[in-house]
Design a protein around this motif. Structure first.
Motif, PDB file in Angstrom:
ATOM      1  N   TYR A 100      28.291  62.313  17.771  1.00  0.00           N
ATOM      2  CA  TYR A 100      28.093  61.189  17.424  1.00  0.00           C
ATOM      3  C   TYR A 100      27.219  60.368  17.626  1.00  0.00           C
ATOM      4  CZ  TYR A 100      32.797  62.414  20.256  1.00  0.00           C
ATOM      5  OH  TYR A 100      33.860  62.723  20.797  1.00  0.00           O
ATOM      6  N   ASN A 101      27.252  59.475  16.855  1.00  0.00           N
ATOM      7  CA  ASN A 101      26.059  57.779  16.934  1.00  0.00           C
ATOM      8  C   ASN A 101      26.152  56.799  17.689  1.00  0.00           C
ATOM      9  OD1 ASN A 101      24.256  59.481  14.763  1.00  0.00           O
ATOM     10  ND2 ASN A 101      26.441  59.282  14.045  1.00  0.00           N
ATOM     11  N   SER A 102      25.317  56.627  18.046  1.00  0.00           N
ATOM     12  CA  SER A 102      25.116  55.384  18.797  1.00  0.00           C
ATOM     13  C   SER A 102      23.402  54.674  19.308  1.00  0.00           C
ATOM     14  CB  SER A 102      25.628  55.961  20.594  1.00  0.00           C
ATOM     15  OG  SER A 102      24.031  56.551  21.329  1.00  0.00           O
ATOM     16  N   GLU A 103      24.207  53.535  19.721  1.00  0.00           N
ATOM     17  CA  GLU A 103      22.231  52.552  20.318  1.00  0.00           C
ATOM     18  C   GLU A 103      22.808  52.279  21.188  1.00  0.00           C
ATOM     19  OE1 GLU A 103      21.817  49.433  17.487  1.00  0.00           O
ATOM     20  OE2 GLU A 103      21.908  50.734  15.611  1.00  0.00           O
ATOM     21  N   GLU A 104      21.380  51.940  22.355  1.00  0.00           N
ATOM     22  CA  GLU A 104      21.383  52.160  23.003  1.00  0.00           C
ATOM     23  C   GLU A 104      19.998  50.957  23.552  1.00  0.00           C
ATOM     24  OE1 GLU A 104      21.179  55.507  26.380  1.00  0.00           O
ATOM     25  OE2 GLU A 104      21.481  56.493  25.120  1.00  0.00           O
ATOM     26  N   GLU A 105      19.890  50.034  24.080  1.00  0.00           N
ATOM     27  CA  GLU A 105      18.857  49.397  24.301  1.00  0.00           C
ATOM     28  C   GLU A 105      18.079  50.087  25.861  1.00  0.00           C
ATOM     29  OE1 GLU A 105      17.608  44.614  25.694  1.00  0.00           O
ATOM     30  OE2 GLU A 105      20.058  45.423  24.543  1.00  0.00           O
ATOM     31  N   MET A 106      17.203  51.077  25.822  1.00  0.00           N
ATOM     32  CA  MET A 106      16.925  51.769  26.513  1.00  0.00           C
ATOM     33  C   MET A 106      15.292  50.079  27.245  1.00  0.00           C
ATOM     34  SD  MET A 106      15.841  55.404  24.920  1.00  0.00           S
ATOM     35  CE  MET A 106      17.716  55.902  24.239  1.00  0.00           C
ATOM     36  N   ALA A 107      14.725  49.516  26.309  1.00  0.00           N
ATOM     37  CA  ALA A 107      13.815  48.575  26.760  1.00  0.00           C
ATOM     38  C   ALA A 107      14.671  47.198  26.386  1.00  0.00           C
ATOM     39  CB  ALA A 107      12.823  49.105  26.705  1.00  0.00           C
ATOM     40  N   PRO A 108      14.242  46.374  26.894  1.00  0.00           N
ATOM     41  CA  PRO A 108      14.690  44.866  27.037  1.00  0.00           C
ATOM     42  C   PRO A 108      14.810  44.533  25.680  1.00  0.00           C
ATOM     43  CG  PRO A 108      14.470  44.799  28.933  1.00  0.00           C
ATOM     44  CD  PRO A 108      13.864  45.647  28.667  1.00  0.00           C
ATOM     45  N   GLY A 109      15.357  44.332  24.912  1.00  0.00           N
ATOM     46  CA  GLY A 109      15.210  43.692  23.131  1.00  0.00           C
ATOM     47  C   GLY A 109      15.064  45.022  22.447  1.00  0.00           C
ATOM     48  N   THR A 110      14.969  46.105  22.939  1.00  0.00           N
ATOM     49  CA  THR A 110      14.470  47.325  21.835  1.00  0.00           C
ATOM     50  C   THR A 110      15.640  48.323  21.982  1.00  0.00           C
ATOM     51  OG1 THR A 110      12.114  46.703  22.293  1.00  0.00           O
ATOM     52  CG2 THR A 110      13.141  48.926  21.676  1.00  0.00           C
ATOM     53  N   THR A 111      16.245  48.345  20.452  1.00  0.00           N
ATOM     54  CA  THR A 111      17.527  49.332  20.790  1.00  0.00           C
ATOM     55  C   THR A 111      16.633  50.950  20.083  1.00  0.00           C
ATOM     56  OG1 THR A 111      17.941  48.172  18.516  1.00  0.00           O
ATOM     57  CG2 THR A 111      18.922  47.653  20.177  1.00  0.00           C
ATOM     58  N   THR A 112      16.911  51.558  20.204  1.00  0.00           N
ATOM     59  CA  THR A 112      17.199  53.528  20.185  1.00  0.00           C
ATOM     60  C   THR A 112      18.195  54.467  19.705  1.00  0.00           C
ATOM     61  OG1 THR A 112      15.705  53.099  21.386  1.00  0.00           O
ATOM     62  CG2 THR A 112      15.916  54.668  20.852  1.00  0.00           C
ATOM     63  N   LYS A 113      18.609  54.254  18.194  1.00  0.00           N
ATOM     64  CA  LYS A 113      19.295  54.777  17.123  1.00  0.00           C
ATOM     65  C   LYS A 113      19.352  56.583  18.534  1.00  0.00           C
ATOM     66  CE  LYS A 113      19.502  52.543  13.282  1.00  0.00           C
ATOM     67  NZ  LYS A 113      19.790  52.573  11.859  1.00  0.00           N
ATOM     68  N   VAL A 114      20.768  56.702  18.180  1.00  0.00           N
ATOM     69  CA  VAL A 114      20.998  57.766  19.194  1.00  0.00           C
ATOM     70  C   VAL A 114      22.445  58.777  18.104  1.00  0.00           C
ATOM     71  CG1 VAL A 114      21.525  59.004  20.658  1.00  0.00           C
ATOM     72  CG2 VAL A 114      20.417  57.335  21.561  1.00  0.00           C
ATOM     73  N   ARG A 115      21.557  60.200  18.007  1.00  0.00           N
ATOM     74  CA  ARG A 115      23.089  61.430  17.880  1.00  0.00           C
ATOM     75  C   ARG A 115      22.613  61.958  18.678  1.00  0.00           C
ATOM     76  NH1 ARG A 115      22.648  65.760  14.439  1.00  0.00           N
ATOM     77  NH2 ARG A 115      20.655  65.954  14.296  1.00  0.00           N
ATOM     78  N   GLU A 116      24.180  62.441  18.424  1.00  0.00           N
ATOM     79  CA  GLU A 116      24.679  63.723  20.161  1.00  0.00           C
ATOM     80  C   GLU A 116      25.147  64.722  19.331  1.00  0.00           C
ATOM     81  OE1 GLU A 116      26.757  64.009  23.917  1.00  0.00           O
ATOM     82  OE2 GLU A 116      26.737  61.940  23.175  1.00  0.00           O
ATOM     83  N   THR A 117      25.168  66.005  19.505  1.00  0.00           N
ATOM     84  CA  THR A 117      25.528  66.562  19.014  1.00  0.00           C
ATOM     85  C   THR A 117      26.717  67.880  19.896  1.00  0.00           C
ATOM     86  OG1 THR A 117      24.073  68.309  18.707  1.00  0.00           O
ATOM     87  CG2 THR A 117      24.905  66.928  16.840  1.00  0.00           C
ATOM     88  N   LEU A 118      27.600  67.974  20.014  1.00  0.00           N
ATOM     89  CA  LEU A 118      28.591  68.979  20.745  1.00  0.00           C
ATOM     90  C   LEU A 118      29.008  70.500  20.239  1.00  0.00           C
ATOM     91  CD1 LEU A 118      28.894  69.023  23.610  1.00  0.00           C
ATOM     92  CD2 LEU A 118      31.435  68.158  23.886  1.00  0.00           C
TER      93      LEU A 118
END
Length: 211
Positions: A161-179
């Protein structure tokens, strides 16, 4: 247009077949749905049926004990905690619901690590129209909803799975999750974040089916 499509779907589900012709001439009798409308209703009904991809998600039904290892920052020793996840299929086998509870070591206001109660809720599905796996996640450590899209590799029995998270205001982090499914009683989740253009694994969760 969306209203007409929704009405057509409802009618099809109810076993009805009224005509939804576009702006028919007043007084002109309607004898049924046009071929295009009938095809559309048939296609929407097919799109709503669970199939083999939904069965892949059903493998996770049950109660699982998990151990999670996570790093607050690169280079720091991982923290470890345990919990339980209960998974079930809903809406006629269309969606996988996950209810998670456990405890985590989190930094308190004074900067020292303290044990905190963790709760999370997830929903996974295969979107027949998009032809992708989709997932949403919420937990008591934030206020947002994480949405992701993914694929499945049958050779390695791995969802990605791929997603983007806003872990801090105005900053997005790309995330890759494997299961990855090890066997019917074990699977492993790994979480990777993009840190300055470099992918870093920050979390790993090992699941074992509860006896």
């Amino acid at each position: 247009m969306k209203t007409k499509i929704a009405l057509a779907t409802i009618a099809a589900v109810a076993g009805l077949a009224p005509a939804f012709a576009a702006d028919p001439t007043p007084g002109t009798p309607t004898t049924g749905a046009s071929p295009n409308e009938a095809d559309m209703m048939k296609q929407m009904m097919e799109m709503g049926k669970p199939g083999e991809n939904q069965k892949l998600l059903a493998q996770f039904v049950g109660t699982w004990n998990y151990t999670v290892k996570y790093s607050m920052a690169p280079g720091t020793p991982p923290s470890e905690s345990k919990g339980k996840a209960t998974c079930s299929m809903t809406m006629g086998g269309r969606y996988l619901m996950e209810n998670v509870s456990g405890k985590m070591e989190m930094p308190g206001p004074d900067g020292k690590m303290k044990e905190a109660q963790f709760r999370g809720l997830g929903i996974d599905a295969y979107d027949n129209a998009k032809q992708k796996f989709v997932a949403s996640w919420i937990d008591n450590m934030g206020t947002g909803i994480v949405n992701s899209e993914g694929t499945y590799d049958a050779a390695t029995k791995t969802f990605t799975y791929n997603s983007e998270e806003e872990m801090a205001p105005g900053t997005t982090t790309k995330v890759r999750e494997t299961l990855q499914i090890t066997d019917k009683d074990h699977h492993l989740m790994q979480w990777f974040e993009n840190r300055g253009g470099q992918e870093v694994k920050t979390m790993e969760i090992s699941y074992t089916r509860a006896k």
